[in-house]
Design a protein around this motif. Structure first.
Motif, short mmCIF file in Angstrom:
data_model
loop_
_atom_site.label_atom_id
_atom_site.label_comp_id
_atom_site.label_asym_id
_atom_site.label_seq_id
_atom_site.Cartn_x
_atom_site.Cartn_y
_atom_site.Cartn_z
N MET A 120 0.83 -1.22 0.00
CA MET A 120 0.00 0.00 0.00
C MET A 120 0.86 1.26 0.00
N GLY A 121 0.33 2.32 -0.60
CA GLY A 121 1.07 3.58 -0.64
C GLY A 121 0.54 4.46 -1.75
N LEU A 122 1.07 5.68 -1.78
CA LEU A 122 0.67 6.63 -2.83
C LEU A 122 1.75 6.60 -3.92
N ASN A 123 1.50 5.80 -4.94
CA ASN A 123 2.51 5.54 -5.97
C ASN A 123 2.36 6.42 -7.21
N GLU A 124 1.63 7.54 -7.09
CA GLU A 124 1.29 8.35 -8.26
C GLU A 124 2.50 8.71 -9.13
N THR A 125 3.63 9.05 -8.48
CA THR A 125 4.78 9.49 -9.31
C THR A 125 5.21 8.41 -10.29
N LEU A 126 5.00 7.15 -9.94
CA LEU A 126 5.41 6.06 -10.84
C LEU A 126 4.52 6.00 -12.09
N LEU A 127 3.38 6.67 -12.01
CA LEU A 127 2.49 6.74 -13.18
C LEU A 127 2.78 8.02 -13.97
N GLY A 128 3.70 8.85 -13.45
CA GLY A 128 3.98 10.14 -14.10
C GLY A 128 2.96 11.19 -13.73
N ILE A 129 2.20 10.94 -12.65
CA ILE A 129 1.25 11.96 -12.18
C ILE A 129 1.63 12.36 -10.75
N VAL A 130 0.87 13.30 -10.21
CA VAL A 130 1.27 13.88 -8.91
C VAL A 130 0.11 13.76 -7.93
N ALA A 131 0.40 13.28 -6.73
CA ALA A 131 -0.64 13.23 -5.70
C ALA A 131 -0.99 14.66 -5.29
N VAL A 140 0.78 12.83 5.26
CA VAL A 140 1.61 13.50 6.28
C VAL A 140 0.96 13.36 7.65
N ASN A 141 -0.35 13.56 7.72
CA ASN A 141 -1.04 13.49 9.02
C ASN A 141 -0.99 12.07 9.61
N THR A 142 -0.71 11.10 8.76
CA THR A 142 -0.67 9.71 9.25
C THR A 142 0.74 9.26 9.59
N VAL A 143 1.69 9.54 8.69
CA VAL A 143 3.04 8.96 8.89
C VAL A 143 4.11 10.00 9.21
N GLY A 144 3.75 11.29 9.16
CA GLY A 144 4.73 12.34 9.43
C GLY A 144 5.39 12.83 8.15
N HIS A 145 6.03 14.00 8.27
CA HIS A 145 6.50 14.71 7.08
C HIS A 145 7.62 13.99 6.34
N ARG A 146 8.62 13.53 7.08
CA ARG A 146 9.79 12.95 6.40
C ARG A 146 9.44 11.65 5.67
N THR A 147 8.69 10.79 6.36
CA THR A 147 8.31 9.51 5.73
C THR A 147 7.44 9.78 4.51
N ALA A 148 6.52 10.76 4.64
CA ALA A 148 5.63 11.07 3.52
C ALA A 148 6.41 11.65 2.35
N GLU A 149 7.38 12.51 2.66
CA GLU A 149 8.16 13.15 1.59
C GLU A 149 8.87 12.09 0.75
N ARG A 150 9.50 11.15 1.45
CA ARG A 150 10.24 10.10 0.75
C ARG A 150 9.26 9.17 -0.01
N ALA A 151 8.20 8.79 0.68
CA ALA A 151 7.24 7.85 0.08
C ALA A 151 6.58 8.45 -1.16
N LEU A 152 6.24 9.74 -1.09
CA LEU A 152 5.55 10.37 -2.21
C LEU A 152 6.48 10.56 -3.41
N GLN A 153 7.70 11.03 -3.15
CA GLN A 153 8.61 11.26 -4.29
C GLN A 153 8.95 9.95 -4.99
N LEU A 154 9.18 8.91 -4.18
CA LEU A 154 9.59 7.62 -4.78
C LEU A 154 8.39 6.77 -5.19
N GLY A 155 7.19 7.20 -4.84
CA GLY A 155 6.00 6.42 -5.17
C GLY A 155 6.02 5.06 -4.48
N LEU A 156 6.48 5.06 -3.22
CA LEU A 156 6.70 3.78 -2.54
C LEU A 156 5.40 3.04 -2.22
#
Ligand SMILES: CC/C=C\C/C=C\CCCC/C=C/C(=O)SCCNC(=O)CCNC(=O)[C@H](O)C(C)(C)COP(=O)(O)OP(=O)(O)OC[C@H]1O[C@@H](n2cnc3c(N)ncnc32)[C@H](O)[C@@H]1OP(=O)(O)O
Length: 248
Positions: A120-131, A140-156
Motif C-alpha cells: 500500500m502507498g501513494l505511488n502516483e509518481t510512478l504513473l507520471g502523475i502527482v498526488a 503526512v497526518n498519518t506517517v509524518g512529514h519525512r516519511t511522507a516526503e520520501r514515500a511520495l517522491q519515490l511512489g513507494l
C-alpha cells in the motif's frame, strides 16, 4: 453495536469509478443519517485487492466536463470519509495503491492482512502523475512529514511489515483475522462517548479538510489543466497499456 460493513465490489480490481464513488457517498450519507449506526468497517469483496485506486479510464481520453465531474466526486468522497462522524475502520484485505490507500488513510484505524503481496502507498509518481496536496496532507497526518516526503517522491508501495513500521497501518494480522480484529477494535472505539470522540476527530481533521473546502473549484481547475496535458495523457495511456499487456 450499530456497526455497518461497506464492502467494495467493482471487479476485477475495485477501481474507484465515478459510479463507485457516487454510490459510496450515498451509502455513507445514509449511514450517517441513521442514528442506529455508530461505526463502519470498510473492506473489499474482491479477493486480494482492497482497491486499485482511482479509475484510470475515467481520467484518460474523456471530455473536460467528465474530468470535472469525476474530480468533484473524488473530492466529495474524501471529504465525507475524512470528516465522518462515524468510527471508520479499514479492514484492508488486499493491495491498495494510490486512491485505494488514500481511502484507507481517511479511516480512523487500519488493520492490514499479513500477505507480502498486499502493498500500500501513494505511488502516483510512478504513473507520471502527482498526488494532489490533500492526498499529501492525509499521508503526512498519518506517517509524518519525512516519511511522507520520501514515500511520495519515490511512489513507494509498502509491504505489510513496512507499512506497520512507518505507521501507515495500525495493525497487521493474519488474513483470516482481519475482520474479527476490525470488529474488536471497533468495540474499543465505540466505548468512547460519541460527542467527545467526534469533536476531537473534528479538531484534528477540520483544518486539513478546510484547505480543500476553501478552494474546491480551484482544485478542479488545476486538475483539469493537469490531466488534459498531452504528456500526462500519454503517461496514463502507457501505464494502462502496460497493465493490459501484463496478461498477454
Ligand atoms: C499538484 C497536482 C494536482 C493535481 C494532479 C492531478 C491529477 C493527478 C492525481 C491523480 C491521483 C491518482 C490516484 C490514483 O489512484 S491513480 C491509480 C493508481 N493505481 C495503480 O497504480 C494500480 C494499477 N493496478 C495494478 O497495479 C494492478 O491492476 C493490481 C491492482 C495490483 C491488480 O493486479 P491484477 O490482479 O494482476 O490485475 P490486472 O493488473 O491484470 O488488472 C485487471 C484489469 O483492471 C485494469 N485496472 C487495473 N488498475 C486499474 C485502475 N486503477 N483503473 C482502471 N483500470 C485498472 C487493468 O488494466 C486490467 O484491465 P483489462 O482490460 O486488461 O482486464
Amino acid at each position: 453495536m450499530g456497526v455497518a460493513v461497506i464492502k467494495l465490489k467493482n471487479p476485477p480490481v475495485n477501481s474507484l469509478s465515478l459510479e463507485v464513488l457516487t454510490e459510496f457517498v450515498i451509502s455513507l450519507e445514509k449511514l450517517e443519517n441513521d442514528k442506529t449506526f455508530r461505526g463502519v468497517i470498510v473492506t473489499s469483496d474482491c479477493p486480494g485487492i482492497f482497491s486499485a485506486g482511482l479509475d484510470l479510464t475515467e481520467m484518460c481520453g474523456k471530455s473536460q466536463a467528465h474530468y470535472a465531474e469525476y474530480w468533484r466526486a473524488v473530492q466529495e468522497l474524501w471529504l465525507r470519509l475524512y470528516l465522518s462522524n462515524l468510527v471508520l475502520i479499514a479492514a484492508i484485505n488486499g493491495v491498495s495503491p494510490a486512491g485505494g490507500c488514500l481511502m484507507s488513510l481517511t479511516c480512523d484505524y487500519r488493520v492490514l492482512a499479513d500477505n507480502p503481496k498486499y502493498n500500500m502507498g501513494l505511488n502516483e509518481t510512478l504513473l507520471g502523475i502527482v498526488a494532489p496536496s490533500w492526498f499529501k496532507d492525509t499521508l503526512v497526518n498519518t506517517v509524518g512529514h519525512r516519511t511522507a516526503e520520501r514515500a511520495l517522491q519515490l511512489g513507494l508501495l509498502f509491504p505489510p511489515a513496512e507499512a506497520l513500521r512507518v505507521g501507515m497501518v495500525d495493525q497487521v494480522v493474519p488474513e483470516d483475522q482481519v475482520h474479527s480484529t476490525a470488529l474488536s477494535v471497533m468495540a474499543q472505539w465505540l466505548a468512547v462517548p460519541d460527542h467527545a470522540r467526534q469533536l476531537t476527530k473534528n479538531l484534528m481533521r477540520k483544518p486539513t479538510a478546510d484547505r480543500l473546502v476553501k478552494q474546491r473549484d480551484a482544485d478542479i481547475q488545476y486538475f483539469l489543466r493537469f490531466i488534459s496535458r498531452d504528456s500526462i495523457q500519454k503517461s496514463l495511456r502507457v501505464y494502462l497499456d502496460k497493465l493490459r499487456q501484463k496478461k498477454g
